[in-house]
Design an enzyme around this catalytic site. Structure first.
Site, short mmCIF file in Angstrom:
data_model
loop_
_atom_site.label_atom_id
_atom_site.label_comp_id
_atom_site.label_asym_id
_atom_site.label_seq_id
_atom_site.Cartn_x
_atom_site.Cartn_y
_atom_site.Cartn_z
N ASP A 383 -35.92 2.32 8.74
CA ASP A 383 -34.87 1.76 7.89
C ASP A 383 -34.24 0.55 8.60
OD1 ASP A 383 -33.08 1.57 5.76
OD2 ASP A 383 -31.66 2.99 6.66
N GLU A 386 -34.88 -5.15 8.02
CA GLU A 386 -35.00 -6.50 7.42
C GLU A 386 -35.04 -7.59 8.48
OE1 GLU A 386 -32.91 -4.12 6.44
OE2 GLU A 386 -34.17 -3.54 4.75
N ASP A 458 -30.91 1.00 -1.38
CA ASP A 458 -29.63 1.62 -1.78
C ASP A 458 -29.28 1.34 -3.24
OD1 ASP A 458 -29.61 2.43 0.81
OD2 ASP A 458 -28.18 0.93 1.50
C1 GLC Z 1 -29.24 2.65 4.71
C2 GLC Z 1 -30.42 3.28 3.99
C3 GLC Z 1 -30.02 4.64 3.47
C4 GLC Z 1 -29.55 5.50 4.63
C5 GLC Z 1 -28.39 4.83 5.35
C6 GLC Z 1 -27.97 5.57 6.60
O1 GLC Z 1 -28.22 2.39 3.83
O2 GLC Z 1 -30.88 2.45 2.97
O3 GLC Z 1 -31.10 5.24 2.81
O4 GLC Z 1 -29.16 6.74 4.16
O5 GLC Z 1 -28.77 3.52 5.74
O6 GLC Z 1 -29.01 5.67 7.49
#
Ligand code: GLC
Length: 795
Positions: A383, A386, A458
């Site tokens: 995650d 980017e 998100d």
């Molecule tokens: C980002 C991700 C989300 C995750 C959060 C905390 O917002 O897109 O899916 O739960 O980070 O890690």
């Protein structure tokens, strides 16, 4: 560019020297052409992270006239005007497929380079991957710059993944165009002008690949030959997955997993979001909340759950923390040009960022997974890649190793997610002792399908977002990324019971099926919305598991051909104007047989469009002619699922998770149709790479309704199917006995059959109600499944 001064032959193509530019034209195959333009005094780039396909020798003819050059392959003509250089792609009959705009062609504004193309009459544009907006992109423009975009609006751009690849459709023709440039780039489909479309990048080369074929599937197959195919994922990753920001401590994780089993709701995966770590430090465990992770993972595994861990790239700056210390010592973090390490804020506070464009960093990061794999983890969630930092603007001057060639953030930014996922995929594959890794990523670039599944970040708990997610996954499929999904139920905000019920039904028909929601929001497990929604969730999740033989075979097809699992209707019906209407643009095919029509949470009567052919309601067997709009009841939790006439759908018994074998009878559902149809059934161990050494079971199933014959061709591969027999159901057939198997008479039986119950008028104490959802007197036969060809004939 100026005019062509000199044309020379190079390997697989030609080099045109113009006054101000060098243009390389390479024939990758009869339908794939690369056009690569740079300034006259520059050298072509020699390296790409994205393209891994190579040109094959392509027979063609070359003619030169005073004002143009013509190159003709078995599929297209390429006409290159000499003064100034302009490219036209034509069919062999001479119809224009795509052409440079006569005035602007390819040109520069400072370091920005752009190609301008004339818009063809009524031209439609689709694809582009994770881009919001309508199916038809005409009149819009998009930016490719991977962005952490929390709770993005349903017209927000850019999001997390960039795939500068679109498909143009006009006059019954279609083509694909991939712009291989990782700088901040734009694609403009006639947004504020009616003269041209354009694609441009802040810097770098004009390096595009043009694909021509009769069908969009053919174009996708060419595009994925160039940028790579998805590897077959582990079967468990096609099951239901439960996530939350965040389940902790360990007891809660176990509690959620056990509740699935107690409530008889199938599931395969539970996720650990950032709270499993110690102060959000990547590759650590929280000392109190997860004091004994091995034991927890073991307990989860005992009840059939796979644990997937989130791993963000930001490494906390904290002396004594091994990852931080090693990264510094081995010089693996991003730096400014003056040698100072780049610092940015993310969850852990101040962080350094691994330079995944350095091969050493990728290896090092890959090694760090070893202890997690040792603990029994096979799935990894990348995650914030980017990469995301608070403030969202990493200085452009930050330097990247870029395989030793060197590049700045301007060029490497869009590749960060791709390279992190690559490091994760390669590192974990090497350590999983022959098992298939599962990697989920938020960010990526073209080619990401080689390493990871993608989810759409998100989103928000709203009807609009549910539809937006469907379109994002549809267009990710059109960009060569078949394994994709959205947060079912919505990440930000809170879903109503009605919305959750609709969404989970829809999710059962999406390639990646996961519920996830934001910290400090209501509980969002399938049982958190009341008994009725729990029942609906259980039914659809069970249906998902029953469909796994069909879904897995469809994933196999995607891994071979690049044709997605979730298919926008444009893939099969590009010449049908109605599929582009905003009323119907969300509809899609799930695999080759199911048409899914997403509907809003409160709609109890829905109009849906059925393209050409003949269709059956999956739940009731009601038949409908295609090329028509139909109105159907859509009470709470129901989802319109139609089956194309001629379909062959293999199913299995419902199981609690993919680790359970289920019974050894496969169901094969046949739907009467006018055309001959076939389905490639595929099975293997679902977890290793043994299929690469012939350990698979592949069988062509052919249904010919006209001559009333079904044949299961002899199997290929060395794997033995877990199914010993098959029960074959005949939907929409007028069966009159007798029926024969390989010439011998067989008994035709009849049954009442039910796919999902209940869908409406829910009464938890009356399990027999809603008989309307029951299919009455469905004919079937039961046969033993031998490996040789089996032919069934009926009257
Ligand atoms: C980002 C991700 C989300 C995750 C959060 C905390 O917002 O897109 O899916 O739960 O980070 O890690």
């Amino acid at each position: 560019m100026g005019s062509i001064a000199n044309a020379t032959t190079i390997e697989n193509g030609y080099l045109f020297a113009c006054e101000n530019a060098l243009v390389k034209l390479e024939l990758f195959n009869a339908g794939t052409v690369r056009v690569n333009t740079i300034r006259a005094n520059k050298e072509f780039e020699k390296f790409s992270y994205v393209v891994n396909g190579t040109p094959i020798y392509t027979p063609h003819e070359y003619f030169e006239e005073s004002d143009y050059i013509l190159i003709q392959t078995a599929k297209i003509k390429i006409r290159i005007n000499k003064n100034p250089l302009r490219v036209q792609f034509l069919t062999l009959q001479g119809q224009i497929i795509n052409q440079d705009h006569p005035s602007f062609g390819t040109s520069w504004i400072g370091s920005e380079i752009a190609s301008y193309k004339s818009i063809q009459p009524n031209e439609i544009f689709v694809g582009l991957g994770e881009k919001t907006g309508n199916l038809n992109r005409r009149g819009s423009y998009y930016t490719h710059w991977n962005t952490d975009y929390f709770a993005y609006p349903t017209n927000g751009d850019p999001l997390y993944v960039s795939t500068p690849f679109f498909i143009g459709i006009h006059g019954g023709l279609c083509y694909g165009l991939f712009y291989n440039n990782s700088y901040n780039s734009k694609m403009d489909f006639g947004a504020s002008n009616d003269r041209f479309t354009s694609f441009s990048a802040a810097d770098g080369e004009m390096d595009y690949y043009f694909f021509y074929d009769d069908t969009i599937s053919g174009i996708l197959s060419q595009y994925t030959s160039l940028t790579g195919h998805m590897h077959l994922p582990p079967l468990w990753s096609l099951g239901f997955q439960q996530c939350r920001y965040s389940y902790y401590p360990d007891k809660e994780v176990l509690n959620v997993a056990r509740t699935f089993r107690e409530k008889d709701i199938p599931a395969d995966v539970i996720y650990l979001d950032i709270h499993y770590m110690d102060k959000y430090k990547v590759f650590t465990w929280h000392p109190e909340h997860f004091a004994n992770p091995d034991e927890m993972i073991e307990q989860l595994s005992e009840i059939g759950f796979h644990t997937v861990l989130i791993l963000d790239p930001g490494v906390k700056i904290e002396s004594g923390y091994t990852i931080y210390e090693e990264g510094i010592e081995k010089n693996l973090f991003l730096k400014y040009p003056d040698g100072d390490l780049y610092r940015g804020d993310v969850w852990p506070g101040k962080c350094h960022f691994p330079d995944f464009s350095n091969p050493e960093t990728r290896l090092w990061w890959g090694e760090k997974y070893a202890p997690l794999i040792q603990s029994g983890i096979e799935g990894f969630w990348n995650d914030m890649n980017e990469p995301a930092t608070w403030g969202k603007s990493i200085p452009d001057m930050v330097e990247f190793n870029y395989e030793g060639i060197g590049a700045t953030h301007r060029k490497a930014h869009n590749l960060y997610g791709l390279l992190m996922a690559r490091s994760t995929y390669e590192g974990t594959k090497e350590r999983l002792m022959g098992k298939r890794p599962f990697v989920l990523t938020r960010s990526g670039f073209s080619g990401i399908q080689r390493y990871a599944a993608v989810w759409t970040g998100d989103n928000i708990a709203s009807d609009e977002h549910m539809f937006c997610g469907v379109r994002l996954v549809n267009s990710l499929g059109l960009a060569g990324i078949p394994f994709a999904g959205y947060d079912v139920g919505g990440f930000a905000g809170e879903a109503s019971p009605e919305l959750f019920a609709r969404w989970i039904a829809l999710g059962a028909f999406s390639p990646f099926f996961r519920c996830h929601s934001m910290i400090n929001s209501r509980d969002a497990e399938p049982w958190s919305f009341g008994e009725e929604v729990e029942e609906i969730s259980r039914n659809y999740i069970k249906l998902r598991y029953r469909l796994l033989p069909y879904i897995y075979s469809t994933f196999y097809e995607a891994s071979q051909s690049g044709v997605p699992v979730q298919r926008s209707l444009v893939l099969n019906y590009m010449n049908d104007a109605r599929i582009y209407s905003t009323d119907y643009q969300n509809e899609y095919l799930f695999g080759s047989s199911f048409l899914i029509a997403p509907i809003s949470s409160t709609q109890v009567l829905s109009k849906i469009y059925l393209p050409e052919g003949f269709w059956y309601d999956f739940f009731t067997d009601k038949a409908h002619d295609g090329n028509s709009e139909i109105i159907i009841d859509t009470p709470k939790g129901s989802l319109p699922v139609l089956v194309k006439g001629g379909s062959i759908i293999p199913m299995q018994s419902a199981v609690a998770h993919t680790g359970v074998e289920g019974d050894d009878t496969m169901e094969i559902h046949l739907y009467n149709g006018v055309l001959k149809n076939s389905f490639t059934y595929y099975e293997d161990d679902g977890s290793t790479f043994a299929y690469e050494e012939l350990q698979y079971y592949l069988r062509e199933i052919i249904l010919d309704s006209e001559i009333k014959q079904l044949s299961l061709k002899a199997k290929s591969g060395q794997y033995h199917s877990r199914f010993k027999s098959a029960r074959i159901y005949f939907h929409g057939f007028k069966m009159e006995r007798p029926i024969q198997k390989n010439g011998l008479a067989l008994t035709l039986r009849y049954t009442d059959y039910r796919f999902v119950l209940p869908l409406s008028n829910f009464d938890p104490w009356d399990k027999e109600q809603d008989a309307s959802k029951m299919i009455r007197d469905l004919p079937y036969v039961q046969i033993a499944l031998s490996d040789e060809e089996i032919i069934l004939c009926w009257r």
